[in-house]
Design an enzyme around this catalytic site. Sequence first.
Site, PDB file in Angstrom:
ATOM      1  N   CYS A 379      43.509  13.840 -43.611  1.00  0.00           N
ATOM      2  CA  CYS A 379      43.408  12.502 -43.022  1.00  0.00           C
ATOM      3  C   CYS A 379      44.169  11.486 -43.879  1.00  0.00           C
ATOM      4  O   CYS A 379      43.857  11.304 -45.052  1.00  0.00           O
ATOM      5  CB  CYS A 379      41.942  12.102 -42.903  1.00  0.00           C
ATOM      6  SG  CYS A 379      41.670  10.351 -42.550  1.00  0.00           S
ATOM      7  N   CYS A 382      41.914   8.852 -45.437  1.00  0.00           N
ATOM      8  CA  CYS A 382      41.184   9.342 -46.608  1.00  0.00           C
ATOM      9  C   CYS A 382      42.125   9.371 -47.812  1.00  0.00           C
ATOM     10  O   CYS A 382      41.737   8.981 -48.924  1.00  0.00           O
ATOM     11  CB  CYS A 382      40.635  10.744 -46.342  1.00  0.00           C
ATOM     12  SG  CYS A 382      39.417  10.849 -45.001  1.00  0.00           S
TER      13      CYS A 382
END
Length: 459
Positions: A379, A382
């Site tokens: 991600c 993230c």
Amino acid sequence: MALAFTSSSAIHGSLSSSSSYEHPKVSQLGTFQPLDRPQMLSTALNSRRRSAVKPLNAEAKRNDSIVPSAATIAAPEVAEKAEEEDFEKLAKELQNASPLEIMDKALEKFGDDIAIAFSGAEDVALIEYAHLTGRPFRVFSLDTGRLNPETYQLFDSVEKHYGIRIEYMFPDAVEVQALVRTKGLFSFYEDGHQECCRVRKVRPLRRALKGLRAWITGQRKDQSPGTRSEIPVVQVDPSFEGLDGGAGSLVKWNPVANVDGKDIWNFLRAMNVPVNSLHSQGYVSIGCEPCTRPVLPGQHEREGRWWWEDAKAKECGLHKGNIKDESVNGAVQTNGTATVADIFDTKDIVTLSRPGVENLLKLEDRREPWLVVLYAPWCQFCQAMEGSYVELAEKLAGSGVKVGKFRADGEQKAFAQQELQLGSFPTILFFPKNSSKVIKYPTEKRDVDSLLAFVNALR
């Protein structure tokens, strides 16, 4: 509906023959080296190019499925088909080339059969590069019917600045009507953006590309690390078909693939070109009005798009070939081979297993508070907050607050959604001391100070 791509009306002469041209001094953009093509007087070249351009109302030279006028500008020479050249090899040859050189090569190679896709954001740089080559060029854009007013204002400014006419593709009215009547104006907030984007963007784009042999996009590797980190400067389009139909019939050029976003902005400021006024309001990646918002400190630029969804879905479908596949164990693989490395890897952050998280949930009288991030290593959002979360863990070391991480993709995703309030990655949870309650971090502002304030208010 009509589509007729524009050609530039002001042609400044060949890059290879103009001795007075000085490349803007912008960091990291590289210098342009003239391409190997016959030297000739710029006046003669300009005259030939002007004579090769027919007016937009000229008679069509072929019968397209889009609109006859999409092909009314005569090309100086016949374009090559994708299958006749090794574009993977060409991408390697141009890997270190400047955006200007790549743009010039694209326009030289495909002539009238290539067009710039303009979204109304910082990809106005593409139009400036095309303008600087001195070659005729086309520009098209997708008008979804849901764009910001500021984007329409930019379209008008760009047309006046370059003396061109952007040609717009619109969604099918019957399809839009059926979607809205069946599911409402904002169904994408409930069941995802893909259906709306398919109707308003992907299908109109597909019609546009069927009249071309190549197109030019503003994709950059740093825009979306999860989906665009490996895009080459030129490739055979993996998703769409071109004029000749079938696989390999369309070539996709990404001249700014290797350029950092900050250098794009250095270039735009140096050249004093029109930009979308939304950029000054915190918008970075700009799409349709309901699906775009400003980004906050510590957020990646694509986090302002479709913020209610998982990070790996942050493509509307125009570049769906970039999306990577997720393996059965939750690890994302690149082209089925290289696994993405883990993140938040530091001694101050505890890696929690599912049993460990389940124990935290069951405890009604915890001895110490915990801050836990639910994440997926692929991600990009993230990845964008990794630095701030690691710094936070360092600040909280020895304070009595434990900092942990739990990988919540793959097989753990359903559990995280049902038991841990996972909506999208990353999700941050606080497990208070002496309480069974779990508190979800309520904002997407993920800088160190904001996260620390959240912890201090609850511990």
